[in-house]
Enzyme design. Structure first.
Site, short mmCIF file in Angstrom:
data_model
loop_
_atom_site.label_atom_id
_atom_site.label_comp_id
_atom_site.label_asym_id
_atom_site.label_seq_id
_atom_site.Cartn_x
_atom_site.Cartn_y
_atom_site.Cartn_z
CG ASN A 30 1.62 -39.18 28.79
OD1 ASN A 30 0.49 -39.63 28.64
ND2 ASN A 30 2.36 -39.43 29.86
CG HIS A 42 11.43 -46.61 40.39
ND1 HIS A 42 10.29 -46.10 39.80
CD2 HIS A 42 11.96 -45.58 41.10
CE1 HIS A 42 10.14 -44.83 40.16
NE2 HIS A 42 11.15 -44.48 40.95
#
Ligand code: APR
Length: 255
Positions: free
Chosen positions: A221, A119
């Site tokens: 996570n 990104h």
């Protein structure tokens, strides 16, 4: 055998490991994730409404001011244990690749090499008109705690406005970055997906692409983000604690 044991076994046998990281790996460094509420000057703004080409066209000074603030925030932050664990693993002879959705440079500052930024990066602004990369002078990169609106500098070649060198919603990923990511993701034994909500395509497809290519995917996570595949392992916890524990379990001391 629990997922941590299975993850240790998988790593012990691996020769090629890819880390696929998201905002969660930088959370411990004080960089808010995309779903965190903003604070301070930016409290009343929604990041998802600041991160589009339309927002930049509508109010270039606001979007540029937002990115200058984030660039400043990253410059004040330090890599955390998770970033160092990733770069340290490379020193053990394993073939490691890092593919990140993050626009900060914390992986690089922790010592990781050839990081693939899907990104883009805060460090590399470019011209909104001719796309030429640009370097900011210290004055242009300076931020104040009072103002949010900062008029973007102009391109030296075409006088267009500079914009952040990041991928905004509805924009294509840099072709070179996606190709580089695919070549390592499709060839790895283990993909460790760290701190990503897995909601933004096409990056979010990466764990499935690795699974389809026969890799084992280890998710790290705070919450269960596993896709339910057979070769998936879910390590729930803070990346800054889970990664050192996982690497310690295969005899790799903390960085
Ligand atoms: N350890 C591990 N995971 C964490 C930690 C932590 N300390 N802190 C947060 N997380 C997890 C959250 O549970 C969440 O699943 O990190 C994830 C962060 O999710 P997002 O904020 O959605 O960030 P990310 O997945 O990187 O977003 C992807 O979306 O907004 C766009 O372009 C932007 O690259 C970004 C993309």
């Amino acid at each position: 055998m629990n997922d941590m044991h299975k993850a240790s076994e998988a790593l012990r046998e691996a020769t090629k490991v890819v880390f696929f990281t998201g905002a969660g790996i930088s959370a411990e460094s004080g960089i808010p994730t995309f779903r965190d509420k903003l604070t301070g000057l930016w409290e009343k703004y929604d990041p998802q409404r600041l991160e589009t080409a339309d927002a930049f066209r509508e109010n270039p000074a606001l979007v540029w001011g937002w990115y200058l603030w984030r660039r400043h925030q990253v410059s004040q932050a330090k890599p955390n244990t998770a970033h160092y664990a990733v770069s340290h693993l490379a020193s053990t002879g394993l073939r490691i690749a890092v593919v990140t959705q993050n626009i900060d440079d914390l992986h690089e500052r922790a010592g990781s090499k050839d990081v693939v930024h899907l990104h883009g990066s805060l460090a590399q602004p470019k011209c909104f008109a001719c796309h030429r990369s640009a370097e900011l002078t210290p004055e242009q990169a300076a931020v104040s705690d009072e103002v949010v609106l900062v008029e973007p500098p102009r391109c030296k070649r075409c006088n267009g406005r500079l914009r952040p060198g990041v991928v905004w919603f509805k924009e294509d990923l840099p072709v070179g970055a996606w190709k580089a990511a695919m070549s390592v993701v499709k060839d790895c034994d283990v993909l460790i997906s760290v701190g990503t909500s897995g909601v933004v395509m096409p990056a979010a497809d990466i764990p499935e692409i690795a699974l389809a290519a026969g890799a084992i995917v280890i998710h790290v996570n705070l919450m269960d983000v596993a896709l339910g595949g057979t070769n998936e392992l879910m390590l729930i916890g803070n990346a800054a604690e889970v990664l050192p524990t996982l690497f310690g379990s295969i005899g790799i001391p903390e960085a």
